[in-house]
Design an enzyme around this catalytic site. Sequence first.
Site, PDB file in Angstrom:
ATOM      1  N   ASP A  61      57.282  38.389  53.721  1.00 22.65           N
ATOM      2  CA  ASP A  61      58.496  38.426  54.730  1.00 22.65           C
ATOM      3  C   ASP A  61      57.994  40.320  54.588  1.00 22.65           C
ATOM      4  O   ASP A  61      58.760  41.044  53.995  1.00 22.65           O
ATOM      5  CB  ASP A  61      59.928  37.850  54.273  1.00 22.65           C
ATOM      6  CG  ASP A  61      60.803  39.009  54.906  1.00 22.65           C
ATOM      7  OD1 ASP A  61      60.195  38.732  56.253  1.00 22.65           O
ATOM      8  OD2 ASP A  61      61.520  38.582  54.999  1.00 22.65           O
ATOM      9  N   ILE A  62      57.809  40.215  56.040  1.00 19.83           N
ATOM     10  CA  ILE A  62      57.288  41.539  56.084  1.00 19.83           C
ATOM     11  C   ILE A  62      58.422  42.589  56.108  1.00 19.83           C
ATOM     12  O   ILE A  62      57.828  44.065  55.971  1.00 19.83           O
ATOM     13  CB  ILE A  62      56.483  42.043  57.238  1.00 19.83           C
ATOM     14  CG1 ILE A  62      56.527  41.538  58.635  1.00 19.83           C
ATOM     15  CG2 ILE A  62      54.915  41.175  57.026  1.00 19.83           C
ATOM     16  CD1 ILE A  62      56.110  42.231  59.779  1.00 19.83           C
ATOM     17  N   ASN A  88      49.651  39.607  61.960  1.00 18.83           N
ATOM     18  CA  ASN A  88      49.926  39.184  62.686  1.00 18.83           C
ATOM     19  C   ASN A  88      51.414  39.262  63.208  1.00 18.83           C
ATOM     20  O   ASN A  88      52.105  38.840  64.421  1.00 18.83           O
ATOM     21  CB  ASN A  88      49.589  37.978  62.874  1.00 18.83           C
ATOM     22  CG  ASN A  88      49.515  36.776  64.013  1.00 18.83           C
ATOM     23  OD1 ASN A  88      48.888  36.964  65.176  1.00 18.83           O
ATOM     24  ND2 ASN A  88      50.333  36.070  63.161  1.00 18.83           N
ATOM     25  N   GLN A 104      68.430  44.711  70.809  1.00 24.86           N
ATOM     26  CA  GLN A 104      66.766  43.890  70.617  1.00 24.86           C
ATOM     27  C   GLN A 104      66.303  44.663  70.054  1.00 24.86           C
ATOM     28  O   GLN A 104      65.137  45.230  69.280  1.00 24.86           O
ATOM     29  CB  GLN A 104      66.247  43.451  72.332  1.00 24.86           C
ATOM     30  CG  GLN A 104      67.142  42.825  72.646  1.00 24.86           C
ATOM     31  CD  GLN A 104      66.774  41.934  74.141  1.00 24.86           C
ATOM     32  OE1 GLN A 104      65.545  41.955  74.101  1.00 24.86           O
ATOM     33  NE2 GLN A 104      67.550  41.073  75.007  1.00 24.86           N
ATOM     34  N   ALA A 191      61.636  46.832  74.613  1.00 25.49           N
ATOM     35  CA  ALA A 191      61.663  47.129  73.727  1.00 25.49           C
ATOM     36  C   ALA A 191      60.640  46.830  72.979  1.00 25.49           C
ATOM     37  O   ALA A 191      59.248  47.026  71.872  1.00 25.49           O
ATOM     38  CB  ALA A 191      62.760  46.532  72.936  1.00 25.49           C
ATOM     39  N   TYR A 192      59.825  45.731  72.972  1.00 27.02           N
ATOM     40  CA  TYR A 192      58.416  44.569  72.343  1.00 27.02           C
ATOM     41  C   TYR A 192      57.202  45.919  73.527  1.00 27.02           C
ATOM     42  O   TYR A 192      56.436  46.177  72.586  1.00 27.02           O
ATOM     43  CB  TYR A 192      58.113  43.260  73.188  1.00 27.02           C
ATOM     44  CG  TYR A 192      56.890  42.707  73.291  1.00 27.02           C
ATOM     45  CD1 TYR A 192      57.188  42.159  71.794  1.00 27.02           C
ATOM     46  CD2 TYR A 192      56.095  42.969  73.878  1.00 27.02           C
ATOM     47  CE1 TYR A 192      56.009  41.301  71.080  1.00 27.02           C
ATOM     48  CE2 TYR A 192      54.647  42.499  73.104  1.00 27.02           C
ATOM     49  CZ  TYR A 192      55.009  41.100  72.389  1.00 27.02           C
ATOM     50  OH  TYR A 192      53.785  40.667  71.311  1.00 27.02           O
ATOM     51  N   LYS A 196      54.707  47.178  70.194  1.00 26.91           N
ATOM     52  CA  LYS A 196      53.133  47.121  70.802  1.00 26.91           C
ATOM     53  C   LYS A 196      52.110  48.321  70.750  1.00 26.91           C
ATOM     54  O   LYS A 196      51.084  49.084  70.038  1.00 26.91           O
ATOM     55  CB  LYS A 196      52.755  46.330  71.081  1.00 26.91           C
ATOM     56  CG  LYS A 196      52.939  44.850  71.190  1.00 26.91           C
ATOM     57  CD  LYS A 196      53.230  44.698  69.611  1.00 26.91           C
ATOM     58  CE  LYS A 196      53.788  42.664  69.351  1.00 26.91           C
ATOM     59  NZ  LYS A 196      53.020  42.861  67.862  1.00 26.91           N
ATOM     60  N   VAL A 229      49.464  33.825  74.863  1.00 25.91           N
ATOM     61  CA  VAL A 229      49.152  32.446  74.248  1.00 25.91           C
ATOM     62  C   VAL A 229      50.826  31.626  74.258  1.00 25.91           C
ATOM     63  O   VAL A 229      51.420  32.162  73.822  1.00 25.91           O
ATOM     64  CB  VAL A 229      48.326  32.844  73.446  1.00 25.91           C
ATOM     65  CG1 VAL A 229      48.234  31.745  72.055  1.00 25.91           C
ATOM     66  CG2 VAL A 229      47.217  33.970  72.855  1.00 25.91           C
TER      67      VAL A 229
END
Length: 275
Positions: A61-62, A88, A104, A191-192, A196, A229
């Site tokens: 669990d990272i 990943n 978030q 936020a995403y 990244k 994806v």
Amino acid sequence: MSTKVAVVTGSNKGIGLAIVKALCQQFQGVVYITSRDIGRGKETVETLVSEGLKPMFHQLDINDLSSITVAATYFKEKYGGVDILVNNAGIAFKGADTTPFAIQAEVTLKTNFFATRDMLSNFLPIVKPGGRVVNVSSFVGSRALNQCSPTLQERFRSEDLSEEELAGLMERFVEETKKDEHKQGGWPDTAYGVSKTGVTALSMILARKLSKERPGDKILLNACCPGWVRTDMAGPKATKSPEEGAETPVYLALLPPDATQPHGQFVSDKQVQPW
């Protein structure tokens, strides 16, 4: 010859699972599925075994530092380290999610940036010579970078950006969202995307560090975008299958032993992208 080993985080479904499948078929070594949930991870192993593949499983669990250190110790003691590491594991809130933006931001950066950084802090020292490290980032991070203020863009693109300064910038974004001041601070409303941007910038910093501190080890570390994806995260309308999404991460994980490039790059569709 010691056994070669590949570790893929967040790999009991989606892109991570597709990366594991491809590595089981193409990598001459042991491939580990890792996930938070032991039951789901072992089920995934059983499914792949029934398809004729031979993955192994380790709980990871990272978001749990002790889980990371236990796993790192296991791979160091059993295999002398790892040959391939694919970071990943990640999260994204859905567009329609009504969770307040500040929450978030905190939750997304905690996993996507800070937990990925914890993985790299603990696993990079055990990556073997000739190893390959792949951080799954996103084109959304590049888009977010281009929406940042000129001052922030300059820092994110700077060759002298340190890991500490980058972490400070990520923390500042989270703090400014709590006061609803992130836009005045020069940040975009994603936020995403910011998480990244952080992953890609961190990849570039750590690649420079590897080149400086372990030049003879010929380790290649890159960030990549799998594309849009069809997964639980992105939804059914996305344009790529998980197998197609796995292509670039797998390409980077299996760069030939004599390769010197790409290293410290952001790669999409097997091509180095501008940053």
